[in-house]
Design a protein around this motif. Structure first.
Motif, PDB file in Angstrom:
ATOM      1  N   ALA A 151      42.086  79.266  92.342  1.00 33.98           N
ATOM      2  CA  ALA A 151      43.213  80.074  92.813  1.00 33.98           C
ATOM      3  C   ALA A 151      43.122  80.291  94.327  1.00 33.98           C
ATOM      4  O   ALA A 151      44.145  80.235  95.023  1.00 33.98           O
ATOM      5  CB  ALA A 151      43.237  81.411  92.083  1.00 33.98           C
ATOM      6  N   LEU A 152      41.931  80.522  94.837  1.00 34.19           N
ATOM      7  CA  LEU A 152      41.774  80.702  96.284  1.00 34.19           C
ATOM      8  C   LEU A 152      42.047  79.402  97.039  1.00 34.19           C
ATOM      9  O   LEU A 152      42.627  79.415  98.124  1.00 34.19           O
ATOM     10  CB  LEU A 152      40.375  81.211  96.614  1.00 34.19           C
ATOM     11  N   ALA A 153      41.654  78.255  96.466  1.00 28.28           N
ATOM     12  CA  ALA A 153      41.922  76.970  97.099  1.00 28.28           C
ATOM     13  C   ALA A 153      43.428  76.745  97.176  1.00 28.28           C
ATOM     14  O   ALA A 153      43.942  76.220  98.165  1.00 28.28           O
ATOM     15  CB  ALA A 153      41.249  75.843  96.331  1.00 28.28           C
ATOM     16  N   GLY A 154      44.163  77.163  96.143  1.00 32.24           N
ATOM     17  CA  GLY A 154      45.622  77.059  96.150  1.00 32.24           C
ATOM     18  C   GLY A 154      46.225  77.916  97.244  1.00 32.24           C
ATOM     19  O   GLY A 154      47.178  77.515  97.914  1.00 32.24           O
ATOM     20  N   PRO A 206      34.564  68.501  94.096  1.00 26.65           N
ATOM     21  CA  PRO A 206      35.493  69.173  93.182  1.00 26.65           C
ATOM     22  C   PRO A 206      35.360  70.693  93.296  1.00 26.65           C
ATOM     23  O   PRO A 206      34.272  71.221  93.454  1.00 26.65           O
ATOM     24  CB  PRO A 206      35.070  68.676  91.796  1.00 26.65           C
ATOM     25  N   VAL A 207      36.514  71.362  93.215  1.00 29.36           N
ATOM     26  CA  VAL A 207      36.553  72.814  93.363  1.00 29.36           C
ATOM     27  C   VAL A 207      36.137  73.473  92.049  1.00 29.36           C
ATOM     28  O   VAL A 207      36.600  73.089  90.972  1.00 29.36           O
ATOM     29  CB  VAL A 207      37.973  73.268  93.767  1.00 29.36           C
ATOM     30  N   ASP A 208      35.257  74.446  92.169  1.00 30.42           N
ATOM     31  CA  ASP A 208      34.837  75.226  91.011  1.00 30.42           C
ATOM     32  C   ASP A 208      36.072  75.916  90.439  1.00 30.42           C
ATOM     33  O   ASP A 208      36.838  76.532  91.179  1.00 30.42           O
ATOM     34  CB  ASP A 208      33.799  76.259  91.467  1.00 30.42           C
ATOM     35  N   PRO A 209      36.322  75.826  89.123  1.00 25.40           N
ATOM     36  CA  PRO A 209      37.532  76.421  88.536  1.00 25.40           C
ATOM     37  C   PRO A 209      37.660  77.918  88.831  1.00 25.40           C
ATOM     38  O   PRO A 209      38.766  78.442  88.904  1.00 25.40           O
ATOM     39  CB  PRO A 209      37.388  76.177  87.034  1.00 25.40           C
ATOM     40  N   ARG A 210      36.558  78.606  89.020  1.00 27.18           N
ATOM     41  CA  ARG A 210      36.620  80.035  89.316  1.00 27.18           C
ATOM     42  C   ARG A 210      37.229  80.307  90.687  1.00 27.18           C
ATOM     43  O   ARG A 210      37.752  81.380  90.938  1.00 27.18           O
ATOM     44  CB  ARG A 210      35.228  80.653  89.229  1.00 27.18           C
TER      45      ARG A 210
END
Length: 182
Positions: free
Chosen positions: A162-165, A155-159
């Protein structure tokens, strides 16, 4: 044989006779454990030594191959395992050691324990693994992961969401601009 003499090799026949050479094979037991980390050669473990002793002008040149068993704990899944272990070393035992870090010929023998210990400890793996594809432990549950679970995305860290998007948008844009990738 006392513990201090277990690693001694008799060189009486070749001392001060440059060009003379002897080869010997012996089996001994480690008096103390070699290594203190995740991988060790335990005390009492058999060590097979193939030793070549060569007399040179400066002293006795020892070339050796040591074979034993390494006992380790996997750095990924903490499973205990054992496997064959082999190490080679070469050391000059001087007739008159001139520096503190040189080994010397003591009367009619050389003590192989210090160079053997150095070679074994330096060759033991720092982070041993039970098998190359070991998936390790799950960081959340502490349970052993299987290969399928390890391959699933983390799972992607919420911080960083935006970069994963942005990465996903860039990948889509590359597919649209390159017609051969369809």
């Amino acid at each position: 044989m006392t513990s201090s003499r277990v690693y001694e090799e008799n060189v009486r026949e070749i001392v001060d006779r440059p060009g003379e050479m002897r080869e010997r094979a012996r089996r001994l037991q480690a008096v103390e454990a070699f290594g203190e980390s995740l991988a060790t050669v335990r005390a009492g473990e058999d060590i097979d030594l193939d030793v070549r002793l060569e007399s040179v002008h400066e002293g006795i040149l020892v070339s050796a191959l040591a074979r034993t068993t390494m006992h380790a704990q996997c750095g990924r899944c903490l499973t205990e395992f054992s496997e064959p272990f082999e190490v080679e070393f070469q050391e000059l035992f001087a007739y008159t050691p001139s520096e503190a870090d040189e080994y010397g010929v003591h009367g009619d023998h050389v003590n192989l324990e210090p160079p053997l210990r150095d070679a074994v400890v330096l060759a033991l793996p720092f982070q041993p693994v039970c098998r190359p594809d070991c998936p390790g432990l799950d960081p959340e549950t502490g349970e052993l992961r299987d290969a399928r679970t390890a391959a699933e995305s983390v799972p992607v860290d919420p911080r960083w969401a935006a970069l994963a998007g942005l990465l996903a948008e860039e990948t889509d844009a590359d597919r649209k601009s390159d017609p051969e990738s369809k």
